[in-house]
Design a protein around this motif. Sequence first.
Motif, PDB file in Angstrom:
ATOM      1  N   VAL A   1       0.829  -1.206   0.000  1.00 47.85           N
ATOM      2  CA  VAL A   1       0.000   0.000   0.000  1.00 47.85           C
ATOM      3  C   VAL A   1       0.864   1.257   0.000  1.00 47.85           C
ATOM      4  O   VAL A   1       0.610   2.207  -0.756  1.00 47.85           O
ATOM      5  N   LEU A   2       1.903   1.272   0.837  1.00 50.70           N
ATOM      6  CA  LEU A   2       2.754   2.457   0.930  1.00 50.70           C
ATOM      7  C   LEU A   2       3.534   2.676  -0.369  1.00 50.70           C
ATOM      8  O   LEU A   2       3.620   3.813  -0.865  1.00 50.70           O
ATOM      9  N   ALA A   3       4.083   1.607  -0.933  1.00 51.26           N
ATOM     10  CA  ALA A   3       4.821   1.735  -2.189  1.00 51.26           C
ATOM     11  C   ALA A   3       3.909   2.182  -3.324  1.00 51.26           C
ATOM     12  O   ALA A   3       4.305   3.001  -4.170  1.00 51.26           O
ATOM     13  N   THR A   4       2.679   1.669  -3.346  1.00 52.61           N
ATOM     14  CA  THR A   4       1.723   2.086  -4.373  1.00 52.61           C
ATOM     15  C   THR A   4       1.377   3.561  -4.238  1.00 52.61           C
ATOM     16  O   THR A   4       1.286   4.281  -5.234  1.00 52.61           O
ATOM     17  N   ALA A   5       1.182   4.014  -2.993  1.00 53.72           N
ATOM     18  CA  ALA A   5       0.857   5.425  -2.762  1.00 53.72           C
ATOM     19  C   ALA A   5       1.970   6.340  -3.269  1.00 53.72           C
ATOM     20  O   ALA A   5       1.710   7.317  -3.977  1.00 53.72           O
ATOM     21  N   PHE A   6       3.210   6.005  -2.930  1.00 57.21           N
ATOM     22  CA  PHE A   6       4.343   6.827  -3.388  1.00 57.21           C
ATOM     23  C   PHE A   6       4.508   6.742  -4.903  1.00 57.21           C
ATOM     24  O   PHE A   6       4.844   7.736  -5.562  1.00 57.21           O
ATOM     25  N   ALA A   7       4.265   5.556  -5.468  1.00 63.83           N
ATOM     26  CA  ALA A   7       4.376   5.396  -6.921  1.00 63.83           C
ATOM     27  C   ALA A   7       3.333   6.240  -7.648  1.00 63.83           C
ATOM     28  O   ALA A   7       3.613   6.819  -8.703  1.00 63.83           O
TER      29      ALA A   7
ATOM     30  N   SER B   1      -8.892   1.610 -12.090  1.00 60.41           N
ATOM     31  CA  SER B   1      -8.634   0.269 -12.641  1.00 60.41           C
ATOM     32  C   SER B   1      -7.141   0.036 -12.827  1.00 60.41           C
ATOM     33  O   SER B   1      -6.616  -1.040 -12.499  1.00 60.41           O
ATOM     34  N   ASN B   2      -6.457   1.043 -13.343  1.00 58.06           N
ATOM     35  CA  ASN B   2      -5.016   0.910 -13.559  1.00 58.06           C
ATOM     36  C   ASN B   2      -4.248   0.929 -12.244  1.00 58.06           C
ATOM     37  O   ASN B   2      -3.193   0.295 -12.133  1.00 58.06           O
ATOM     38  N   ALA B   3      -4.749   1.662 -11.252  1.00 63.94           N
ATOM     39  CA  ALA B   3      -4.119   1.635  -9.930  1.00 63.94           C
ATOM     40  C   ALA B   3      -4.226   0.239  -9.321  1.00 63.94           C
ATOM     41  O   ALA B   3      -3.315  -0.215  -8.614  1.00 63.94           O
ATOM     42  N   THR B   4      -5.333  -0.454  -9.619  1.00 61.87           N
ATOM     43  CA  THR B   4      -5.493  -1.825  -9.152  1.00 61.87           C
ATOM     44  C   THR B   4      -4.458  -2.738  -9.800  1.00 61.87           C
ATOM     45  O   THR B   4      -3.873  -3.604  -9.138  1.00 61.87           O
ATOM     46  N   ILE B   5      -4.221  -2.533 -11.088  1.00 64.21           N
ATOM     47  CA  ILE B   5      -3.176  -3.299 -11.776  1.00 64.21           C
ATOM     48  C   ILE B   5      -1.817  -3.016 -11.141  1.00 64.21           C
ATOM     49  O   ILE B   5      -1.010  -3.929 -10.912  1.00 64.21           O
ATOM     50  N   ALA B   6      -1.578  -1.748 -10.832  1.00 62.36           N
ATOM     51  CA  ALA B   6      -0.299  -1.358 -10.233  1.00 62.36           C
ATOM     52  C   ALA B   6      -0.099  -2.004  -8.867  1.00 62.36           C
ATOM     53  O   ALA B   6       0.981  -2.518  -8.566  1.00 62.36           O
TER      54      ALA B   6
ATOM     55  N   LEU C   1       2.563  -5.891  -5.413  1.00 61.09           N
ATOM     56  CA  LEU C   1       2.452  -7.012  -4.474  1.00 61.09           C
ATOM     57  C   LEU C   1       3.350  -8.168  -4.914  1.00 61.09           C
ATOM     58  O   LEU C   1       4.034  -8.788  -4.093  1.00 61.09           O
ATOM     59  N   GLY C   2       3.370  -8.434  -6.215  1.00 63.44           N
ATOM     60  CA  GLY C   2       4.269  -9.468  -6.735  1.00 63.44           C
ATOM     61  C   GLY C   2       5.724  -9.099  -6.553  1.00 63.44           C
ATOM     62  O   GLY C   2       6.562  -9.942  -6.195  1.00 63.44           O
TER      63      GLY C   2
ATOM     64  N   LEU D   1      -4.539 -12.111  -1.333  1.00 61.80           N
ATOM     65  CA  LEU D   1      -4.369 -10.654  -1.259  1.00 61.80           C
ATOM     66  C   LEU D   1      -4.563 -10.006  -2.622  1.00 61.80           C
ATOM     67  O   LEU D   1      -5.178  -8.936  -2.733  1.00 61.80           O
ATOM     68  N   VAL D   2      -4.055 -10.645  -3.673  1.00 64.05           N
ATOM     69  CA  VAL D   2      -4.260 -10.118  -5.031  1.00 64.05           C
ATOM     70  C   VAL D   2      -5.749 -10.056  -5.344  1.00 64.05           C
ATOM     71  O   VAL D   2      -6.240  -9.056  -5.889  1.00 64.05           O
ATOM     72  N   GLN D   3      -6.472 -11.114  -4.996  1.00 65.86           N
ATOM     73  CA  GLN D   3      -7.909 -11.147  -5.266  1.00 65.86           C
ATOM     74  C   GLN D   3      -8.647 -10.062  -4.490  1.00 65.86           C
ATOM     75  O   GLN D   3      -9.581  -9.433  -5.002  1.00 65.86           O
ATOM     76  N   VAL D   4      -8.232  -9.829  -3.250  1.00 65.00           N
ATOM     77  CA  VAL D   4      -8.874  -8.790  -2.436  1.00 65.00           C
ATOM     78  C   VAL D   4      -8.648  -7.416  -3.050  1.00 65.00           C
ATOM     79  O   VAL D   4      -9.597  -6.630  -3.228  1.00 65.00           O
ATOM     80  N   PHE D   5      -7.393  -7.106  -3.370  1.00 64.36           N
ATOM     81  CA  PHE D   5      -7.084  -5.800  -3.978  1.00 64.36           C
ATOM     82  C   PHE D   5      -7.814  -5.636  -5.307  1.00 64.36           C
ATOM     83  O   PHE D   5      -8.334  -4.561  -5.616  1.00 64.36           O
ATOM     84  N   GLN D   6      -7.848  -6.706  -6.098  1.00 63.23           N
ATOM     85  CA  GLN D   6      -8.502  -6.634  -7.408  1.00 63.23           C
ATOM     86  C   GLN D   6     -10.002  -6.406  -7.262  1.00 63.23           C
ATOM     87  O   GLN D   6     -10.592  -5.585  -7.984  1.00 63.23           O
ATOM     88  N   SER D   7     -10.624  -7.085  -6.324  1.00 62.76           N
ATOM     89  CA  SER D   7     -12.068  -6.939  -6.119  1.00 62.76           C
ATOM     90  C   SER D   7     -12.425  -5.537  -5.644  1.00 62.76           C
ATOM     91  O   SER D   7     -13.377  -4.919  -6.142  1.00 62.76           O
ATOM     92  N   VAL D   8     -11.656  -5.023  -4.684  1.00 70.10           N
ATOM     93  CA  VAL D   8     -11.916  -3.675  -4.177  1.00 70.10           C
ATOM     94  C   VAL D   8     -11.727  -2.639  -5.286  1.00 70.10           C
ATOM     95  O   VAL D   8     -12.549  -1.729  -5.455  1.00 70.10           O
ATOM     96  N   GLY D   9     -10.641  -2.770  -6.046  1.00 71.20           N
ATOM     97  CA  GLY D   9     -10.379  -1.826  -7.134  1.00 71.20           C
ATOM     98  C   GLY D   9     -11.450  -1.856  -8.205  1.00 71.20           C
ATOM     99  O   GLY D   9     -11.883  -0.805  -8.696  1.00 71.20           O
ATOM    100  N   THR D  10     -11.907  -3.058  -8.561  1.00 72.74           N
ATOM    101  CA  THR D  10     -12.949  -3.188  -9.580  1.00 72.74           C
ATOM    102  C   THR D  10     -14.257  -2.549  -9.120  1.00 72.74           C
ATOM    103  O   THR D  10     -14.924  -1.843  -9.884  1.00 72.74           O
TER     104      THR D  10
END
Length: 236
Positions: free
Chosen positions: A34-40, A162-167, A172-173, A213-222
Amino acid sequence: MFNDLFSPETLSEAWLIIRTQFPLAIWETVYVTVLATAFAIILGLPLGVLLVVGEKNSILPLPGWFMKALNVIINLLRSVPFLILMILVFPLTRLIVGTVVGTTASIVPLVIAAFPFVARLAEGSLREVNPNTIEMAQSMGASPFQIIVQVLIPESIPSLISNATIAITTILGYSAMSGIIGGGGLGKIAINYGYYRYQYLIMFLAVILLIVLVQVFQSVGTKLAVKTDKRLKNKE
């Protein structure tokens, strides 16, 4: 390899590791991601805006040499494999964090690896905005800054989400890979127990949790993207 995967001793040790180490590892993975995504996003979104508005005949044309340099830098950073990038940015990581090992230290290479990717995703989202909407704002006398803040970004919010969800799923990977150089989280557990100690059950459990975790982030983002899409609201 799998002969003792479900032996009583293996299951007992696995349960001990799950109780004592997995809760912290899950928290570290979520925290870093989450923190790395926010800064990115903080770094990448403005660059994505520049890539769109700075083109010739766009709303805020920038010098050609600057746009070429920006594109080259973003492409170069995107082309470096993450494992190599982590090693290359050791000096920067040590300068910012004070160490190159640990959960917090892994955020620096994650941000550097992710923000060019975010910039390209943001560029794609902003290019989807209807040019007629921009021309209408220009005809009403809106400044470039007003067009960016009040037209470009608001109109592309569903696509940006949607793209932030991809990011975030990509980061995460990457965070799992950071376990190789001492980063914390589920990646560290998978590598330490699955690769170094041949305890494959622990590795499989860590991988399953990463998938969850990927599924959770993807579902929330979608859901957020659908909720903010005006076109879907108009159809209703």
